[in-house]
Scaffold this active site. Structure first.
Site: not given
Ligand SMILES: Cc1cc2nc3c(=O)[nH]c(=O)nc-3n(C[C@H](O)[C@H](O)[C@H](O)COP(=O)(O)OP(=O)(O)OC[C@H]3O[C@@H](n4cnc5c(N)ncnc54)[C@H](O)[C@@H]3O)c2cc1C
Length: 396
Positions: A109, A216, A293
């Site tokens: 990641r 993996y 997310d």
């Molecule tokens: C066990 C597991 C396995 C997974 N495997 C896969 C996979 O194989 N392939 C795949 O595509 N996806 C996978 N996922 C899903 C994937 O990890 C998430 O969908 C993805 O990381 C979402 O990214 P994001 O940037 O939307 O949210 P996040 O990664 O949650 O990032 C949100 C960011 O916002 C920051 N933040 C939060 N609130 C605030 C605020 N108020 N102000 C400023 N910053 C803030 C946080 O610190 C964080 O850095 C998996 C998830 C899990 C739990």
């Protein structure tokens, strides 16, 4: 001279926020990103990226960089967790890559995240860490973003990518994350340290009653990444704090020895209770849109949550380019287009992810019937995966 004459603020610097910042900056926008954590980073575990994600990374010129530290597995292999029998496989070789126009790969990641943040920085994104976005309000054609230090920042549009537990989602929906009752344990270790005799050419999933286990390779096969997921008895008993390590070994006690051996090599000092959200149709509040997310967190069973965030990024940048007249984007129209394009797709990933989990976790006769269906599956056919891996955003 900027192609897009506009300023965008992004809340959240995970994979989604970093990708969106990059895509918009490459489209010529001025982009400011606020991340809550003191430093940019990701949990040190693996991520699977299907061809729907690798095509996007290729379009941003980042695919070679992430592939250099990743692994392109030969197959996805589904095994029964109790007998270890191989039930079905997906060949990820040349025919797959040609059909989907990109590879399926696995990556650390932090390698993918670092590549996105590095490229965003190079593209001129203003990156701030240690700044939590506490509110975003709309004032006419402006988004006013307030951070926890009391500062405000005005922009033409704000993108909320603050993850599953998004505080900004309350602007569009009063819902809470939905507990699945399942919990994930992860572990990524140097292969030599683990000493397990496992085939590190494939992504292998052992599916079993109320549990599954994934293995993996990472970093050119020098690391083994493992994920164990099971239904928590503590959750079923109504405990507030569920999924403790004491539950882990018992959850896999009925599984094949290979699975039990693997389960010994997981981090036990942290675990991830699994949540998603009910699908919502509207992601927009004035000049703010939720993406990643924050808008559509799936359970991880389709390995596509992060890829959905990459798709959001390319879609938003694509519609922004197309919807700019003389360089000035019509944001209210663009946000509607992105919401209309992305919500059906991402909500399908949420609902299909739930069903896929149910299918994996079957017991008794239903498990036997599932296994038979998997055995007779036509491994030459793409009919179950084209909707997921074949999609390209209309606006990109
Ligand atoms: C066990 C597991 C396995 C997974 N495997 C896969 C996979 O194989 N392939 C795949 O595509 N996806 C996978 N996922 C899903 C994937 O990890 C998430 O969908 C993805 O990381 C979402 O990214 P994001 O940037 O939307 O949210 P996040 O990664 O949650 O990032 C949100 C960011 O916002 C920051 N933040 C939060 N609130 C605030 C605020 N108020 N102000 C400023 N910053 C803030 C946080 O610190 C964080 O850095 C998996 C998830 C899990 C739990």
């Amino acid at each position: 001279m900027s192609e897009l004459s506009t300023h965008v603020v992004i809340a959240g610097g995970g994979i989604g926020g970093a990708a969106t910042a990059l895509a918009l900056a490459r489209a010529g926008a001025r982009v400011t990103l606020f991340e809550r954590a003191p430093e940019f980073g990701e949990v040190g575990a693996g991520l699977q990226i299907g061809p729907h994600g690798s095509r996007i990374l290729e379009s941003w010129g980042l695919l070679d960089e992430v592939l250099a530290s990743g692994v392109q597995p030969d197959n996805l292999v589904f095994r029964d967790a109790i007998t270890a029998e191989t039930l079905t496989t997906v060949d990820l070789g040349p025919r797959f890559r040609e059909h989907y126009g990109g590879p399926y790969f696995v990556t650390h990641r932090s390698d993918l995240h670092a590549a996105l943040v590095g490229a965003a920085r190079q593209a001129g994104v203003e990156l701030f860490t240690g700044r939590t976005v506490v509110d975003i309000v709309t004032d006419g054609p402006r988004a006013i973003v307030t951070t926890d230090d009391g500062a405000t920042c005005e922009a033409d549009v704000a993108v909320a990518m603050d993850g599953l537990k998004s505080r900004l989602r309350a602007k569009v929906s009063p819902d809470d994350p939905v507990a699945s009752g399942y919990v994930a344990y992860r572990g990524a270790f140097p292969r030599d340290e683990v000493g397990l005799d496992v085939d590190l050419h494939d992504v292998v999933g052992y599916i079993g009653p109320r549990c599954h286990f994934i293995q993996y390779p990472l970093r050119g096969g020098t690391m083994l990444n493992q994920v164990a997921v099971f239904e928590s008895p503590g959750y079923r008993a109504g405990e507030q704090d569920w999924g403790h390590p004491e539950e882990l070994d018992a959850a896999f006690a009925h599984c094949h020895e290979r699975v039990r051996e693997g389960v010994r090599h997981l981090w036990r000092d942290r675990w991830w209770p699994m949540y998603d959200r009910e699908p919502v149709e509207n992601w927009i509040d004035g000049r703010m849109i939720l993406l990643g997310d924050a808008a559509h967190p799936p359970l991880q069973y389709l390995a596509s949550g992060a890829v959905m965030a990459l798709e959001d990024a390319t879609c938003l940048a694509g519609y922004a380019r197309a919807g700019a007249s003389g360089g000035i984007p019509d944001w209210s129209q663009i946000l509607k287009q992105v919401n209309a394009e992305r919500a059906p797709r991402c909500n399908r990933v949420i609902t299909t992810g739930r069903m896929w989990g149910e299918l994996w976790h079957l017991d008794g006769t239903a498990r036997l019937a599932r296994n038979e269906l998997f055995r007779v599956r036509d491994t030459e056919s793409w009919k179950y995966t084209d909707w997921l891996w074949g999609y390209s955003c209309a606006g990109s």
